[in-house]
Design an enzyme around this catalytic site. Structure first.
Site, PDB file in Angstrom:
ATOM      1  N   GLU A 289     -10.284  89.615  51.950  1.00 46.56           N
ATOM      2  CA  GLU A 289      -9.483  89.103  50.839  1.00 46.56           C
ATOM      3  C   GLU A 289      -8.149  89.837  50.736  1.00 46.56           C
ATOM      4  OE1 GLU A 289     -10.279  86.438  49.639  1.00 46.56           O
ATOM      5  OE2 GLU A 289     -12.387  86.352  50.224  1.00 46.56           O
TER       6      GLU A 289
ATOM      7  N   HIS B 298      -5.577  88.664  53.174  1.00 49.08           N
ATOM      8  CA  HIS B 298      -4.868  87.469  52.720  1.00 49.08           C
ATOM      9  C   HIS B 298      -3.604  87.877  51.949  1.00 49.08           C
ATOM     10  CE1 HIS B 298      -7.353  84.239  54.067  1.00 49.08           C
ATOM     11  NE2 HIS B 298      -8.400  84.574  53.350  1.00 49.08           N
TER      12      HIS B 298
ATOM     13  N   GLU C 297      -7.037  82.621  58.130  1.00 49.57           N
ATOM     14  CA  GLU C 297      -8.432  83.029  57.984  1.00 49.57           C
ATOM     15  C   GLU C 297      -8.853  84.008  59.076  1.00 49.57           C
ATOM     16  OE1 GLU C 297     -11.027  82.716  55.868  1.00 49.57           O
ATOM     17  OE2 GLU C 297      -9.558  81.963  54.445  1.00 49.57           O
TER      18      GLU C 297
ATOM     19  N   ASP D 212     -12.230  71.181  54.795  1.00 48.49           N
ATOM     20  CA  ASP D 212     -11.926  72.579  55.127  1.00 48.49           C
ATOM     21  C   ASP D 212     -10.427  72.778  55.385  1.00 48.49           C
ATOM     22  OD1 ASP D 212     -12.493  75.294  55.635  1.00 48.49           O
ATOM     23  OD2 ASP D 212     -12.722  74.926  57.787  1.00 48.49           O
TER      24      ASP D 212
ATOM     25  N   HIS E  95     -11.490  77.541  58.120  1.00 43.24           N
ATOM     26  CA  HIS E  95     -12.590  78.480  58.338  1.00 43.24           C
ATOM     27  C   HIS E  95     -13.301  78.220  59.661  1.00 43.24           C
ATOM     28  CE1 HIS E  95     -12.124  78.653  53.904  1.00 43.24           C
ATOM     29  NE2 HIS E  95     -12.440  79.922  54.075  1.00 43.24           N
TER      30      HIS E  95
END
Length: 568
Positions: free
Chosen positions: A390, A393, A413, A487, A492
């Site tokens: 996270e 990101h 990702e 998605d 992902h």
């Protein structure tokens, strides 16, 4: 026969788990004596219609420049405009960030514009060596926008655009962050339109970080996508706590006396102010609420009446706080990066989000963790690699800013997964510490695997878009050509191809060197619409920058990409 284990529906969303424009689809390198396979994907068709073309030219100029700044970069493009096929560079670009790295190189970002209005997704970076010689040029330039006659005077007001965007995504009246709007040229479906790019960020059971593009003339919504990325007076003190899995944690916290409430006395807070030039590490409590009019993200600063955080309810917060510092230390020590933006921004996490929430996400501002349902997932803050995923990101948002759809989103990702595996050094799995008993008994021992992606199945709705195996892909000939509605175009699912390339390289040169190469590619060479082919060039060039042309590291980087079918 492989046992197919599928995540429950609750986690098929655009956060850490499965539920991004790419100019040219990467072609597949097949084993010897097998014909080469290429796929024109939905993402490629979409990007080709926009005329957004990649640039990656490695060259040494005969003469060094007097300077490495925006004016010199534009002059370089002007002198070489036939090579780059860019007319009128001086009027086509707006100077952006100028960065000097620890190798002595300088990188000048230039934003393509039309009559002064930014062209969405089109940036060019000119890279100089330590002697102010142009080393390479990378990025994307939209030739169709350059040639088109586009009016840049809106007839729709910014307020009207904001209201249309909020209605389009069913945004609540009360939101965590004030919506933003900027005027851009937006290439979409064979046309380039003047549009408002509106960002709407909100919470709830189905939180969103939406980017909505509203035609600045007609007021129609052109496009939208959810970029929610899944995966004073205080005195410093140290504390101890128990994590979700029972680990004893040493914590940096603060404390102060609450003079407004004599019953409380001294309170101890999960607020770490012990790091120089960092605005702090904060952990908040959402108290199992979804966020609404009366209780917004991030919640309340997590506190206790002692420096011992060992109650069951404390454990998710203990891990979130501890893991945030571990990830901060990694980026500082390994890459000399001070926090997610490189400039010491505060690091914020919220725990106990919603009820039985089987996910974690980065919403463009902070990390948020659910408690899991206790069956398939336990508290998601338990995973160091989840925290690293996270927080990466956040690094990406403040560097390459890869658009969260199709191949650029898959790269977004993948880099989060890769740094998750680098920070959590023990293995090449992501999320092994957050799986509940039901998941483990079913054979799902992690979320994703960099070493063996195809040991897990994708959801049934994705199978027909792949090669029929229904497993996560390890090679471009297994690529899932997904529409944006699934998605976000495969952010992902197709990320596992890049993940596997990183694993193959890392096994040859080690995780430390792998991290140096991938970090440089992310923060120096990649731009918002980079695809897998562009990433290949960026990664190889990064290895050459650090370790030299023909080095073991550069060869291992290229080999890893070749083995998963990503070639020039």
């Amino acid at each position: 026969m492989k046992k197919k284990n599928v995540l429950p529906v609750a986690v098929l969303s655009s956060a850490l788990f499965v539920g991004a424009f790419a100019p040219i689809q990467a072609h597949a390198v097949q084993p010897e004596q097998t014909p080469q396979v290429s796929t024109q994907s939905m993402a490629e068709k979409f990007e080709k219609s926009k005329g957004n073309k990649p640039i990656f030219v490695v060259e040494k100029q005969a003469e060094k420049q007097n300077a490495s700044n925006a004016a010199a970069a534009v002059n370089h493009l002007k002198k070489n405009q036939e090579k780059y096929k860019i007319k009128n560079p001086k009027s086509n670009f707006k100077p952006g960030q100028v960065k000097k790295d620890d190798l002595g190189m300088t990188h000048v970002n230039l934003q393509q514009t039309k009559n002064g209005v930014p062209v969405e997704g089109s940036e060019v970076i000119v890279h100089y060596d330590e002697e102010n010689t142009v080393q390479s040029v990378s990025g994307h330039f939209n030739h169709e926008v350059e040639e088109a006659d586009i009016s840049t005077e809106p007839t729709l007001s910014k307020t009207e655009a904001l209201n249309k965007a909020k209605n389009e995504v069913d945004a609540p009246e009360e939101m965590s962050y004030t919506p933003t709007s900027e005027l851009v040229i937006y290439p979409y479906n064979d046309a380039s339109q003047l549009a408002y790019k509106v960002n709407v960020n909100f919470l709830g059971k189905d939180p969103g970080n939406w980017f909505v593009f509203v035609d600045a003339k007609s007021g129609q919504v052109i496009d939208k996508y959810n970029a929610l990325m899944h995966a004073n007076g205080f005195r410093s003190a140290t504390a101890s706590g128990l994590g979700v899995l029972g680990d004893h944690r040493k914590l940096h916290i603060t404390h102060k006396n609450d003079k407004t409430d004599n019953l409380k006395g001294t309170q101890f807070y999960l607020y770490d102010n012990s790091h120089d030039n960092l605005d702090g590490i904060y952990t908040y409590d959402m108290k199992n609420q979804w966020g609404g009019e009366d209780f917004q993200l991030p919640g309340v600063l997590y506190s206790n009446n002692s420096a011992s955080f060992k109650d069951d309810y404390d454990r998710a917060a203990v891990d979130a706080h501890y893991n945030s510092e571990q990830v901060y230390d990694y980026f500082l020590e390994e890459h000399d990066r001070n926090s997610l933006d490189g400039e010491g921004m505060a690091i914020k996490s919220s725990v106990h989000y919603g009820q039985d929430y089987n996910n974690a996400f980065w919403n463009g501002e902070q990390m948020t963790y659910g408690d899991g349902d206790g069956e398939f997932f336990i508290s998601l803050s338990a995973g160091l690699d989840v925290a690293a995923h996270e927080m990466t990101h956040g690094v990406t948002s403040n560097s390459a800013n890869l658009q969260y759809r199709f191949q650029s989103g898959a790269l977004n990702e993948a880099f989060s997964d890769i740094f998750g595996a680098l920070v959590d050094e023990e293995d090449w799995e992501i999320g092994e510490d957050i799986m509940g008993e039901d998941a483990r008994q079913s054979g799902r021992t992690s979320l994703r695997s960099l070493s063996n992606p195809d040991k897990y199945a994708v959801g049934a709705e994705y199978v027909s878009y792949g090669d029929g195996s229904g497993m996560y892909p390890t090679h471009m000939d297994e690529y899932y050509d997904l529409p944006l509605s699934l998605d976000n175009g495969g952010v992902h699912i197709n990320s596992s191809i890049i993940n596997h390339a990183a694993y193959l390289t890392g096994e040859q040169i080690g995780k430390d060197k792998l991290g140096q190469i991938y970090y440089r590619a992310l923060t120096v060479y990649l731009t918002p619409t980079s695809d897998f082919s562009h990433a290949r060039q960026a990664l190889i060039q990064s290895a050459v920058d650090i370790y030299g042309e023909g080095s073991t590291e550069a060869e291992a980087t290229e080999s890893g990409l070749n083995q998963v079918g990503i070639t020039e």
